[in-house]
Design a protein around this motif. Structure first.
Motif, PDB file in Angstrom:
ATOM      1  N   TRP A 164       0.796  -1.230   0.000  1.00 37.30           N
ATOM      2  CA  TRP A 164       0.000   0.000   0.000  1.00 37.30           C
ATOM      3  C   TRP A 164       0.830   1.282   0.000  1.00 37.30           C
ATOM      4  O   TRP A 164       0.283   2.366  -0.153  1.00 37.30           O
ATOM      5  CB  TRP A 164      -0.914   0.040   1.238  1.00 37.30           C
TER       6      TRP A 164
ATOM      7  N   ARG B  12       2.255   5.587   3.630  1.00 41.56           N
ATOM      8  CA  ARG B  12       1.442   6.648   4.233  1.00 41.56           C
ATOM      9  C   ARG B  12       0.353   6.107   5.153  1.00 41.56           C
ATOM     10  O   ARG B  12       0.254   6.504   6.323  1.00 41.56           O
ATOM     11  CB  ARG B  12       0.824   7.512   3.138  1.00 41.56           C
ATOM     12  N   ILE B  13      -0.480   5.202   4.668  1.00 45.85           N
ATOM     13  CA  ILE B  13      -1.600   4.700   5.478  1.00 45.85           C
ATOM     14  C   ILE B  13      -1.098   3.946   6.709  1.00 45.85           C
ATOM     15  O   ILE B  13      -1.558   4.205   7.839  1.00 45.85           O
ATOM     16  CB  ILE B  13      -2.526   3.812   4.622  1.00 45.85           C
ATOM     17  N   PRO B  14      -0.134   3.004   6.578  1.00 43.05           N
ATOM     18  CA  PRO B  14       0.373   2.339   7.789  1.00 43.05           C
ATOM     19  C   PRO B  14       1.018   3.296   8.790  1.00 43.05           C
ATOM     20  O   PRO B  14       0.871   3.116  10.010  1.00 43.05           O
ATOM     21  CB  PRO B  14       1.408   1.342   7.230  1.00 43.05           C
TER      22      PRO B  14
ATOM     23  N   VAL C 188       0.366   6.628   9.259  1.00 47.36           N
ATOM     24  CA  VAL C 188      -0.681   7.410   9.925  1.00 47.36           C
ATOM     25  C   VAL C 188      -1.431   6.533  10.923  1.00 47.36           C
ATOM     26  O   VAL C 188      -1.656   6.921  12.076  1.00 47.36           O
ATOM     27  CB  VAL C 188      -1.655   8.014   8.890  1.00 47.36           C
ATOM     28  N   GLY C 189      -1.804   5.318  10.487  1.00 45.71           N
ATOM     29  CA  GLY C 189      -2.500   4.405  11.388  1.00 45.71           C
ATOM     30  C   GLY C 189      -1.663   4.031  12.592  1.00 45.71           C
ATOM     31  O   GLY C 189      -2.158   3.979  13.728  1.00 45.71           O
ATOM     32  N   GLY C 190      -0.375   3.796  12.375  1.00 43.97           N
ATOM     33  CA  GLY C 190       0.510   3.447  13.482  1.00 43.97           C
ATOM     34  C   GLY C 190       0.601   4.548  14.520  1.00 43.97           C
ATOM     35  O   GLY C 190       0.545   4.291  15.730  1.00 43.97           O
TER      36      GLY C 190
ATOM     37  N   LEU D 273      -1.620   6.868  15.057  1.00 41.17           N
ATOM     38  CA  LEU D 273      -2.918   7.000  15.731  1.00 41.17           C
ATOM     39  C   LEU D 273      -3.078   5.924  16.806  1.00 41.17           C
ATOM     40  O   LEU D 273      -3.581   6.203  17.907  1.00 41.17           O
ATOM     41  CB  LEU D 273      -4.058   6.919  14.707  1.00 41.17           C
ATOM     42  N   PHE D 274      -2.648   4.704  16.502  1.00 38.49           N
ATOM     43  CA  PHE D 274      -2.643   3.652  17.535  1.00 38.49           C
ATOM     44  C   PHE D 274      -1.753   4.056  18.712  1.00 38.49           C
ATOM     45  O   PHE D 274      -2.103   3.846  19.880  1.00 38.49           O
ATOM     46  CB  PHE D 274      -2.140   2.328  16.950  1.00 38.49           C
ATOM     47  N   THR D 275      -0.589   4.626  18.387  1.00 42.93           N
ATOM     48  CA  THR D 275       0.327   5.065  19.438  1.00 42.93           C
ATOM     49  C   THR D 275      -0.311   6.145  20.293  1.00 42.93           C
ATOM     50  O   THR D 275      -0.172   6.154  21.524  1.00 42.93           O
ATOM     51  CB  THR D 275       1.631   5.592  18.809  1.00 42.93           C
TER      52      THR D 275
ATOM     53  N   GLY E 171       1.238  -0.055  17.292  1.00 40.12           N
ATOM     54  CA  GLY E 171       1.354   1.240  16.631  1.00 40.12           C
ATOM     55  C   GLY E 171       2.765   1.567  16.209  1.00 40.12           C
ATOM     56  O   GLY E 171       2.998   2.165  15.153  1.00 40.12           O
TER      57      GLY E 171
ATOM     58  N   ALA F 101       1.230  11.822  13.579  1.00 40.40           N
ATOM     59  CA  ALA F 101       0.279  11.234  12.625  1.00 40.40           C
ATOM     60  C   ALA F 101       0.013  12.194  11.471  1.00 40.40           C
ATOM     61  O   ALA F 101      -0.152  11.772  10.317  1.00 40.40           O
ATOM     62  CB  ALA F 101      -1.025  10.873  13.344  1.00 40.40           C
TER      63      ALA F 101
END
Length: 531
Positions: free
Chosen positions: A343, A346-348, A350-352, A354-356, A385, A510
């Protein structure tokens, strides 16, 4: 990057390398992983041995702090220069020198009979560690094609996570059942294996337009700037942020960084070509690494005090309680590498982050009575994250740099982590200290405990800032329980605020992650290597 764009190890007749093992991508990954494992293990294993070192060598607290600070200073100050050495002379050579030197100094530390020798050898350990870490990334960058680089970095990250997790447990067992010297001796056989394997497997691959000379003024300016910055951050909690010494070092760092930037625009062979930062993804990846390390290392600094001083766990037990965090990083890093390959980062990323952020918010809600189940849940989410960020940000930095600057990019990635971690520990430590100074007198008085003098209060605040209850000798059990309760609740209140700040920094990270993208220069591996 084509076969013609690199200078590789070849037989005298110019044909392919004699050894079929030489330059194989997955064997290269295995080789550098052994070396990086040794350094990552050392990062946490030594902390467990510090109390035993202090006792056996009759060292002062300042001496013990220098065992860590000397290593960190040497590492942080020389990482980018060490990366440039790899670009200039070859990453294989610098990696092997780093491995041999790190193992040798480890063995010499174990043979030392004085704390001064230990500190001096730890500085040399940092210098050799700086040689091998950027070289490891440079070797991966040069060996793996674009479609496999993220997976390789993911496995590399998993090795670091596993080694970091194992450090406190292995260190605790070695100190408990052998001696403090054994935590250093363990690096000797590991280093020997890494050296032999590296001699057989690693292939030196340099860009045809690799740098031909050294930017000595740039090295002096950057090294001095990094020293002033890291030293100022290390000493700020003890000296105070408004102290003249702290301000002198931090302002000096700003001036030296500015002078370095000016010089680099004039140098024929700059240490770091500033045009590198015209790449928005590379710049975003570097900033992201700083912010991630700020939140992670700054927050984790308090977690160890929370587990050991509030909950009363031993170092080994604390390491076991942190396994959900490191375990998720171990499992998540290779998975993150595959997701980023599919992918993009970028998406992983940002998601990481946000999880953090969510994990930091959850950890800000911990209390002295929080059970292990809840604590481990937040640790696991934090590891989940961090995994894509460690992998993705590294690939963004190294992959967006030209091959001839792969070592500098690797040094930049490691330097960003060191600066972010030092900044996070210093800033969040200052927040904790200020919070404790503010709350402790009120909480102490509310518990109807005897009034303290200014000197006693300062001493008590220092203890409470690391979760220790300042129970005077000959205190009755009832009074001791009361003091312990006040100390732990005050410490946790400071930890709550610190994790809240860490969560805010993670949220900013993020946003920064939105500006990352796949490495523009992560093209095919040289020499047509088979994957």
């Amino acid at each position: 990057m084509t076969q013609a764009s690199t200078i590789a190890d070849r037989a005298p007749d110019g044909t392919k390398p004699r050894s079929p093992l030489r330059g194989h991508p997955w064997l290269t990954l295995f080789s550098v992983a052994i070396g990086v494992m040794m350094v990552a293990l050392d990062a946490t294993i030594v902390a467990v041995a510090n109390p035993a070192i202090q006792e056996h060598l009759h060292a002062s607290l300042a001496d013990v702090q220098w065992i860590t600070n000397g290593y960190l200073l040497a590492l942080a100050v020389t990482l980018i220069t060490a990366g440039k050495l790899g670009d200039l002379f070859g990453h294989r050579q610098t990696f092997l020198i780093g491995i041999a030197g790190f193992a040798l100094t480890s063995g010499l530390i174990g043979l030392s009979h004085g704390v001064t020798a230990v500190i001096a050898l730890r500085v040399f350990q940092g210098l050799f560690g700086a040689l091998l870490q950027p070289a490891a990334l440079g070797l991966l960058r040069a060996t793996f094609p674009a479609e496999k680089l993220n997976t390789a970095i993911g496995i590399w990250g998993a090795v670091i996570g596993a080694s970091t997790a194992a450090g406190p447990i292995i260190g605790g067992l070695l100190v408990e059942h052998a001696n403090w010297q054994s935590v250093f001796y363990i690096n000797v056989p590991v280093g020997a294996i890494a050296l032999v394997f590296g001699l057989l497997v690693l292939k030196d691959q340099r860009a045809a337009n690799a740098p031909r000379s050294f930017d000595i003024p740039g090295i002096v300016l950057l090294s001095s700037a990094m020293f002033c910055l890291i030293w100022g951050l290390i000493k700020a909690p003890a000296w105070g942020w408004g102290d003249a010494g702290t301000l002198m070092f931090l302002i000096g760092a700003v001036v030296l960084f500015a002078a370095f930037g000016f010089w680099e625009t004039r140098s024929a062979e700059p240490l770091i070509p500033l045009g590198l930062f015209r790449s928005v993804p590379l710049t975003a990846g570097t900033v992201l690494m700083v912010l991630m390390a700020f939140a992670f290392m700054g927050g984790l600094f308090f977690v160890t005090f929370y587990l050991q001083n509030v909950h009363g766990f031993s170092p080994v037990s604390s390491g076991v309680h942190l396994l959900p965090l490191t375990g998720m990083m171990i499992v998540g890093s290779p998975v993150a590498g595959m997701l980023i390959t599919r992918w993009g980062p970028r998406i992983p990323l940002v998601g990481g982050m946000l999880f953090t952020t969510v994990a930091m918010i959850g950890m800000s809600q911990l209390t002295p009575d929080t059970g292990s189940g809840v604590t481990c849940l937040w640790f696991a989410l934090l590891g989940l994250g961090l995994a894509p960020v460690m992998v993705g940000a590294t690939e963004v930095i190294v992959g967006n740099a030209p091959l001839e600057l792969a070592g500098v990019a690797g040094g930049l990635q490691q330097s960003a982590m060191q600066v972010g971690g030092s900044l996070g520990t210093a800033v969040l430590g200052a927040i904790m200290a200020a919070r404790v100074d503010h709350l402790l007198p009120h909480n102490w008085a509310a518990a109807h405990l005897p009034a303290m003098s200014a000197a006693q209060q300062a001493q008590a605040s220092g203890a409470v800032s690391v979760g220790v209850a300042p129970v005077p000798p000959n205190t009755t059990p009832a009074a001791a329980r009361l003091i312990t309760g006040v100390a732990h609740h005050t410490f946790v209140s400071g930890m709550t605020l610190s994790f809240g700040v860490a969560a805010a920094v993670a949220a900013v990270a993020a946003v920064v992650a939105v500006f990352t993208k796949r490495g523009a220069n992560a093209d095919a591996a040289p020499g047509g290597a088979h994957i």
